[in-house]
Enzyme design. Structure first.
Site, PDB file in Angstrom:
ATOM      1  N   GLY A 240       0.836  -1.123   0.034  1.00  6.68           N
ATOM      2  CA  GLY A 240       0.144   0.134   0.040  1.00  6.68           C
ATOM      3  C   GLY A 240       0.818   1.219   0.197  1.00  6.68           C
ATOM      4  O   GLY A 240       2.093   1.130  -0.324  1.00  6.68           O
ATOM      5  N   SER A 241       0.205   2.090   0.503  1.00  5.86           N
ATOM      6  CA  SER A 241       1.078   3.641   0.578  1.00  5.86           C
ATOM      7  C   SER A 241       1.945   3.817   1.662  1.00  5.86           C
ATOM      8  O   SER A 241       1.950   2.775   2.730  1.00  5.86           O
ATOM      9  CB  SER A 241      -0.089   4.669   0.618  1.00  5.86           C
ATOM     10  OG  SER A 241      -0.585   4.565   2.308  1.00  5.86           O
ATOM     11  N   GLY A 245       2.361   2.308   5.431  1.00  7.50           N
ATOM     12  CA  GLY A 245       3.528   1.608   6.016  1.00  7.50           C
ATOM     13  C   GLY A 245       3.902   2.223   7.503  1.00  7.50           C
ATOM     14  O   GLY A 245       4.449   1.318   8.329  1.00  7.50           O
ATOM     15  N   GLU A 262       5.502  -3.398   1.286  1.00 11.69           N
ATOM     16  CA  GLU A 262       5.869  -2.929  -0.329  1.00 11.69           C
ATOM     17  C   GLU A 262       4.795  -1.664  -0.216  1.00 11.69           C
ATOM     18  O   GLU A 262       3.640  -1.737  -0.717  1.00 11.69           O
ATOM     19  CB  GLU A 262       5.276  -4.223  -1.038  1.00 11.69           C
ATOM     20  CG  GLU A 262       5.961  -5.342  -1.071  1.00 11.69           C
ATOM     21  CD  GLU A 262       7.462  -5.548  -1.597  1.00 11.69           C
ATOM     22  OE1 GLU A 262       7.897  -4.315  -2.017  1.00 11.69           O
ATOM     23  OE2 GLU A 262       8.330  -6.419  -1.437  1.00 11.69           O
ATOM     24  N   CYS A 296       2.650   0.373  -8.582  1.00  8.19           N
ATOM     25  CA  CYS A 296       3.720   1.093  -7.701  1.00  8.19           C
ATOM     26  C   CYS A 296       4.953   0.955  -8.600  1.00  8.19           C
ATOM     27  O   CYS A 296       5.906   1.727  -8.027  1.00  8.19           O
ATOM     28  CB  CYS A 296       3.995   0.073  -6.359  1.00  8.19           C
ATOM     29  SG  CYS A 296       4.434  -1.506  -6.745  1.00  8.19           S
TER      30      CYS A 296
END
Length: 509
Positions: A240-241, A245, A262, A296
Site C-alpha cells: 500500500g502507501s 506503512g 511494499e 507501484c
C-alpha cells in the site's frame, strides 16, 4: 465509438464469473456496496467482517499450521502445483473480475493471473530447494549447520491495483514453506479475492490439506488493524502507501512480529544520449501509462540528457495522443479508468502544482468519457516538462502523470534519480556500457529494482521484488525471498565424545 457496459450487465457478469470460480454468490448479501471503476456504478453488496472474525480466522490458521508444518515440503508443493493448475483453468474468469473491479485492460488482467500461475511454478520447484548451509566448525568432531523451519501464520494485506497477484506471491511461497495465510484484501476488489480464495480452497480440498490454510477476510480498516496487531500473526505482508506503512511497521514491530512492506514508488528512467529512442519510447509509454499509472512501479519521472530531451518529449507526446482510452474490457483499449474520483483529483492537483512550479503540459491531462460515465474517472495520461525536480515531483501521484526533466552530466542524472524519498524501481536507457554499469553499481541507483534498456514496470517473478527507503525494504516473490516466511535455526552437532568450547575457552571443573 467507445461504449461502456450498463450497471446491470456488469453486475451480472461479475456475479456469474465469481460463481464459476466457486464463490457462493447467494451468500454475499450485505450492506456494503462495491462499485466498478469501469462505469462507477455498484456491482454487488457484501457483509464486512471485523476484529472478532480476525481472531477466529487466526485461531483456525494456527490450528492448520500445527498440522501443515509436519507435511514434508515437497508434499506441500503438491498443493501449490494443483492450485496453479486450477488457476490456469480459471484464467479468463479471474482476469474478468480483475478488469471489472480494478479497471485493468484485458491483456494486463490476464497477465496478472499468469503471474499467479508463474509463482506457483516457482514455488513448486522451491519446495525441494529450501536449503540450509553446512559450515566448518572450529572444534574437532563437530558439525555446524543451519536449518529452516515453518514460521507460522502469515497475514497479507493487499491493494486494489494487483488484487490477485500480490496475494499469490505471498501465498504460494508461504504454503510451501509450511505457513497458512490469512488475507485481508482491498475493500475495492472483494469478488476477485473471494474467487481466488475459492480456487485455492478447491485445491486444498482435493489434496486433503487443512481447510484453515487459506482464509479471506472482507472488511474495512477495523479488520486490517486487527490483523496487523494480532499476536498470532508471525509475518505481516502489507502492500500500500507509505502512509499506511508508517502505521503498520511500528505496530508489528511493537509486538516483535515480522513485516514485509511494499509501499510507494516514484520511479525514474534516465535516458542517455546514446539511447535507442524507438525502444526508449515504447518502454516509457508502457511503464508510465500502463494500468492507467496505477502500479507501484509506474514510471513517474524521465530524466533525459539535454541533447535528446526535446526529441524524446515530442515522441512521447505523439505516442500519448494515440493512446486509446476507454472500456478496459474492449479490444484495442490501452488505458482504462482510474480507480475512483480521489485518484483523479490527486492527479489534477499534481498537474496544477507542477504547472505552478514552472512546468509545461505537453500532452494529455483532464478527464475523458465523462459524458458516457459521469460516475467513472477516465484520465488522459499527462506529460509535464520541467527544468528542475520540484517538490511535487518528489511525491508519488498514483495516476498516469509523467514528468520530463533534463540533465547534463550522468552523475547528475543518478543524483536526480535518487533524490526522492521512495526507492522502488529505476531504469537507464543507454548504449554506453560504462553508464549502464555505473547505474547498476553501488554508486548508481539506490532502488531495489534497477534495469537497463527496459522500463520500470513489468517485473518477473523469478527475482525478489521490493524497494528501499520509504518503499519499505521488504522482498517478495522470487530469489531468496522465501527466507522471510521461515525461521532459521543454527545447529551444532558434537560427535567427538569430548567437549571442547568455542574460542578456546577453558571451563574445566
Amino acid at each position: 465509438m467507445t461504449t461502456l457496459p450498463t450497471q446491470a450487465e456488469l453486475a451480472a457478469l461479475a456475479l456469474e464469473t465469481a460463481r464459476r470460480c466457486g464463490v457462493d454468490t447467494d451468500a454475499l448479501a450485505g450492506d456494503v456496496t462495491t462499485t466498478s471503476p469501469i462505469n462507477g456504478l455498484p456491482v454487488t453488496s457484501l457483509a464486512w467482517q471485523g476484529a472478532a472474525e480476525v481472531d477466529a480466522a487466526v485461531a483456525r490458521a494456527q490450528e492448520a499450521f500445527l498440522a501443515w508444518r509436519r507435511v514434508p515440503a515437497p508434499g506441500r508443493g503438491a498443493l501449490v502445483k494443483r492450485f496453479g493448475e486450477l488457476l490456469a483453468e480459471h484464467r479468463d474468469d479471474l482476469a474478468t473480475l480483475v478488469s471489472i473491479e480494478a479497471g485493468k485492460i484485458t491483456s494486463e488482467a490476464r497477465g496478472e493471473i499468469q503471474e499467479m500461475i508463474d509463482i506457483c511454478d516457482f514455488a513448486v520447484g522451491l519446495s525441494r530447494q529450501l536449503y540450509g548451509r553446512t559450515m566448518p566448525s572450529e572444534r574437532p568432531g563437530h558439525r555446524l549447520m543451519e536449518t529452516w523451519h515453518p514460521l507460522g501464520v502469515v497475514g497479507v494485506v493487499s491493494a486494489f491495483n494487483f488484487p490477485a497477484a500480490v496475494w499469490s506471491w505471498n501465498t504460494a511461497v508461504a504454503l510451501v514453506c509450511g505457513d497458512p495465510v490469512v488475507w485481508k484484501p482491498s475493500e475495492l476488489t472483494p469478488l476477485t479475492s473471494l474467487a481466488c480464495h475459492a480456487v485455492l480452497q478447491r485445491a486444498i480440498a482435493e489434496q486433503g490439506a487443512p481447510a484453515g490454510l487459506s482464509q479471506v477476510l472482507l472488511g474495512g480498516p477495523e479488520a486490517g488493524e486487527a490483523l496487523v496487531g494480532h499476536p498470532g500473526v508471525a509475518l505481516l505482508s502489507a502492500t500500500g502507501s507509505t502512509r499506511m506503512g508508517r502505521a503498520v511497521g511500528p505496530r508489528v514491530a511493537e509486538r516483535f512480529g515480522r513485516s514485509l512492506l511494499e509501499l510507494g514508488g516514484n520511479n525514474a528512467a534516465v535516458v542517455a544520449p546514446s539511447a535507442d529512442l524507438d525502444l526508449t519510447v515504447r518502454g516509457i509509454v508502457f511503464s508510465a501509462a500502463g494500468t492507467a499509472g496505477q502500479r507501484c512501479t509506474t514510471m513517474r519521472r524521465v530524466i533525459a540528457h539535454r541533447s535528446v530531451a526535446d526529441e524524446l518529449t515530442d515522441r512521447l507526446a505523439s505516442a500519448y495522443d494515440r493512446l486509446p482510452i476507454g472500456n478496459p474490457m474492449a479490444a484495442g483499449t490501452l488505458v482504462g479508468p482510474l480507480v475512483n474520483r480521489r485518484a483523479y483529483d490527486a492527479m489534477t492537483s499534481a498537474v496544477e502544482q507542477a504547472l505552478a512550479d514552472g512546468g509545461t503540459l505537453v500532452a494529455g491531462g483532464g478527464r475523458a468519457l465523462a459524458d458516457l460515465a459521469p460516475e467513472a474517472y477516465y484520465a488522459r495520461p499527462a506529460i509535464v516538462r520541467l527544468e528542475k525536480q520540484s517538490d511535487v515531483v518528489t511525491r508519488e501521484t498514483f495516476a498516469p502523470l509523467l514528468y520530463v526533466l533534463p540533465y547534463d552530466d550522468f552523475r547528475e542524472a543518478i543524483d536526480l534519480n535518487n533524490a526522492v524519498p521512495q526507492g522502488l524501481s529505476s531504469s537507464v536507457f543507454t548504449s554506453d556500457v560504462a553508464e549502464a554499469e555505473l547505474f547498476l553499481s553501488a554508486e548508481g541507483s539506490d532502488c531495489g529494482i534497477v534495469n537497463v534498456n527496459i522500463g520500470t514496470s513489468g517485473a518477473e517473478i523469478g527475482g525478489a521484488f521490493g524497494g528501499e527507503k520509504e518503499t519499505g525494504g521488504g522482498r517478495e516473490s522470487g530469489s531468496d525471498a522465501w527466507r522471510a516466511y521461515m525461521r532459521r535455526a543454527t545447529n551444532t552437532v558434537n560427535f567427538s565424545g569430548e567437549l571442547p568450547l568455542a574460542q578456546g575457552v577453558d571451563f574445566t571443573v
